[in-house]
Design a protein around this motif. Structure first.
Motif, short mmCIF file in Angstrom:
data_model
loop_
_atom_site.label_atom_id
_atom_site.label_comp_id
_atom_site.label_asym_id
_atom_site.label_seq_id
_atom_site.Cartn_x
_atom_site.Cartn_y
_atom_site.Cartn_z
N GLY A 186 0.82 -1.21 0.00
CA GLY A 186 0.00 0.00 0.00
C GLY A 186 0.85 1.25 0.00
N ARG A 187 0.24 2.39 -0.37
CA ARG A 187 1.00 3.63 -0.44
C ARG A 187 1.50 4.05 0.93
N GLY A 188 0.67 3.80 1.97
CA GLY A 188 1.08 4.17 3.31
C GLY A 188 2.36 3.48 3.75
N SER A 189 2.46 2.19 3.44
CA SER A 189 3.67 1.46 3.83
C SER A 189 4.88 1.94 3.04
N LEU A 190 4.65 2.31 1.75
CA LEU A 190 5.76 2.83 0.96
C LEU A 190 6.25 4.17 1.50
N VAL A 191 5.29 5.05 1.86
CA VAL A 191 5.67 6.35 2.42
C VAL A 191 6.44 6.16 3.72
N ARG A 192 5.96 5.25 4.58
CA ARG A 192 6.67 5.00 5.84
C ARG A 192 8.08 4.48 5.60
N MET A 193 8.23 3.65 4.56
CA MET A 193 9.56 3.13 4.26
C MET A 193 10.51 4.25 3.87
N TYR A 194 10.02 5.15 3.01
CA TYR A 194 10.89 6.26 2.59
C TYR A 194 11.16 7.22 3.74
N LEU A 195 10.16 7.46 4.58
CA LEU A 195 10.38 8.34 5.75
C LEU A 195 11.40 7.72 6.69
N LEU A 196 11.34 6.40 6.84
CA LEU A 196 12.31 5.74 7.71
C LEU A 196 13.72 5.85 7.14
N GLU A 197 13.83 5.71 5.81
CA GLU A 197 15.15 5.89 5.20
C GLU A 197 15.66 7.31 5.41
N GLY A 198 14.77 8.31 5.23
CA GLY A 198 15.17 9.70 5.45
C GLY A 198 15.60 9.94 6.89
#
Length: 507
Positions: free
Chosen positions: A13-25
């Motif tokens: 889902g988009r939410g999990s993708l956004v969380r993944m990128y936020l975690l990387e940041g």
């Protein structure tokens, strides 16, 4: 984006993708924050050297857990904040089919490239402003240190013994004369004097004057006020100031004795006759409504100019009067003597205590240290702005390199085609470098405009140069362009060495 498209096609889902990128940041920001904290910890000793020594609690300043926690929060918060927009842009579901159809080829919209280039231009602009500011302050400080003070600071000791403003004038004068006598009796002391304020510390007292020449006719002095120093006769000998003409005033004990003073060379050159500069009379009693008759001082001597302010580009006219003739209880004793400074300091403290053991000695320092303290603020401003300028320049170089490197990666297919069709590597390198110089030039122009506004703010703190000093602006621009060329050459050389067959095959 291609990775996001594949993950989404597999059910993410988009939410999990956004969380993944936020975690990387956040991890990237935390790593940068940790490195920054390490540099800050290593930089504390450097700051102790840069900042003024009299700054409260400077010796005990350290990097404690509160500072570390604050820095960590700022770092993680910045990482999350600046990861939101690219995370949302990279996970838009409407673009997934385009990404899958592209097969992983690296492309980017013109709007996204434009945004990154605007950010790099902003970094270059800030770098230019700070580089010019640091250059102006550095040149000003250099000229300030080169400019002669008019005194011989070694081996002179300055002793500060402040009195209260409530002390009666006769008691003040009695303490000063007794202390001067005691200091003069110290073995090895060649001269002892007193002054209301040391050189480079700025003006202390100013008043309007009226000048009366030998003919008895008042001479106008442009209706302005003049700085005057309250001193003792031994002050000039202690400071190594030459008597250019005439003599010092005679010590007087009765009020009916003639009043005498000396002036500096600038005053004599500006307001006195070149042939007969001595013998003119000056009064500070310029109020026509005063009932008492004015007290006239005879000019009996001319001394060399003494720089009274660290920011003075030109020496103003100045007068020197006996310390008994004005009320200023914050005078400084100066003694010139041979031998160890430590021994002389102990003897000076003992001499003051022998006159009045209740008097508090505020400080005893070599005159050279006192004069250095006056310029410590200018040195601190120059060092700090210089550090900020170097940091901003490094960030601009990194940003410029990042944008150009990204451009080279995204234009890999185009560059491969150009090389396959006969484009020379030097031409490819020049194309990338010229793109970087174009961004740097726009930021340089904007930064120069910002530096002109900054110069107006710094104008009052500059010495010997103007806020629009062309040499400083030129040096800052050359430094910035040099860094831009260096930052552009790395991705430019990578592009010039690109194997066209490998690039076309990967695309």
């Amino acid at each position: 984006r291609h990775e996001a498209a594949i993950r989404a096609s597999l059910g993410a889902g988009r939410g999990s993708l956004v969380r993944m990128y936020l975690l990387e940041g956040a991890w990237l920001a935390l790593a940068g924050g940790t490195a920054g904290l390490l540099l800050a910890w290593l930089g504390v000793p450097i700051l102790r050297r840069i900042l003024p020594a009299d700054l409260p609690r400077l010796a005990t300043a350290t990097l404690d857990w509160r500072v570390a926690a604050f820095a960590a929060l700022i770092a993680i918060g910045s990482g999350l904040l600046f990861s939101v927009v690219p995370a949302l842009q990279g996970t838009r579901r409407a673009k997934y089919h385009d990404e899958l159809r592209a097969g992983g080829r690296t492309t980017s919209s013109s709007g996204r490239l434009r945004t990154r280039r605007v950010l790099v231009i902003a970094q270059v602009t800030l770098s230019m402003v700070l580089l010019v500011g640091a250059g102006l302050l550095a040149r000003s400080f250099y000229l300030m240190r080169l400019s002669p003070s008019g005194v011989q600071a070694e081996p002179v000791l300055a002793i500060r013994v402040p009195l209260t403003w409530e002390i009666p004038s006769n008691e003040k004068n009695r303490f000063y004369s007794s202390a001067l006598a005691a200091l003069s009796d110290i073995p090895g002391v060649q001269a002892a004097g007193i002054v209301d304020r040391l050189p480079l510390e700025g003006e202390s007292q100013r008043r309007e004057i009226k000048l009366l020449e030998d003919a008895g006719l008042p001479r106008p002095v442009e209706g302005r006020s003049f700085s005057y120093r309250a001193i003792s006769p031994g002050y000039f000998d202690a400071m190594g100031v030459p008597m250019l003409r005439g003599r010092l005033w005679h010590e007087r004990s009765e009020t009916t004795a003639p009043l005498e003073l000396v002036v500096n060379a600038t005053f004599a050159r500006t307001y006195l006759s070149a042939d007969h500069p001595l013998g003119s009379h000056v009064t500070f009693d310029t109020d026509p409504k005063a009932a008492a008759a004015p007290r006239w001082y005879e000019i009996v001597g001319i001394v060399g100019d003494i720089r009274q302010s660290s920011t003075q580009a030109e020496q103003p006219p100045e007068l020197f009067i006996p310390y008994q003739d004005t009320y200023w209880p914050l005078a400084v004793f100066v003694i010139r003597g041979a031998g160890s400074a430590t021994t002389l300091e102990a003897q000076a403290r003992a001499a003051i205590a022998s006159v009045d053991p209740t008097r508090v000695i505020d400080a005893v320092r070599p005159l050279g240290e006192e004069l250095a303290l006056v310029t410590s603020d200018a040195r601190t401003r120059t060092a700090l702005v210089g550090l900020f300028a170097v940091t901003a320049l490094a960030l601009a170089a990194i940003g410029l390199y990042g944008v150009l490197s990204s451009d080279v990666t995204q234009r890999r297919q185009e560059i491969g085609v150009r090389i396959a069709l006969g484009a020379q590597p030097a031409r490819v390198l020049l194309t990338v470098v010229s793109g970087g110089l174009m961004l740097a030039s726009v930021g340089l122009v904007l930064g120069a405009a910002g530096a002109l506004m900054l110069g107006k703010v710094l104008a009052g703190q500059l010495y010997g140069i103007g806020a629009t000093d062309l040499t400083t602006f030129g040096a800052a621009a050359a430094t910035l362009l040099g860094v831009a060329v260096a930052a552009s050459c790395i991705p430019g050389r990578r592009a010039a060495r690109l194997d066209p067959m490998t690039a076309l095959r990967r695309e």
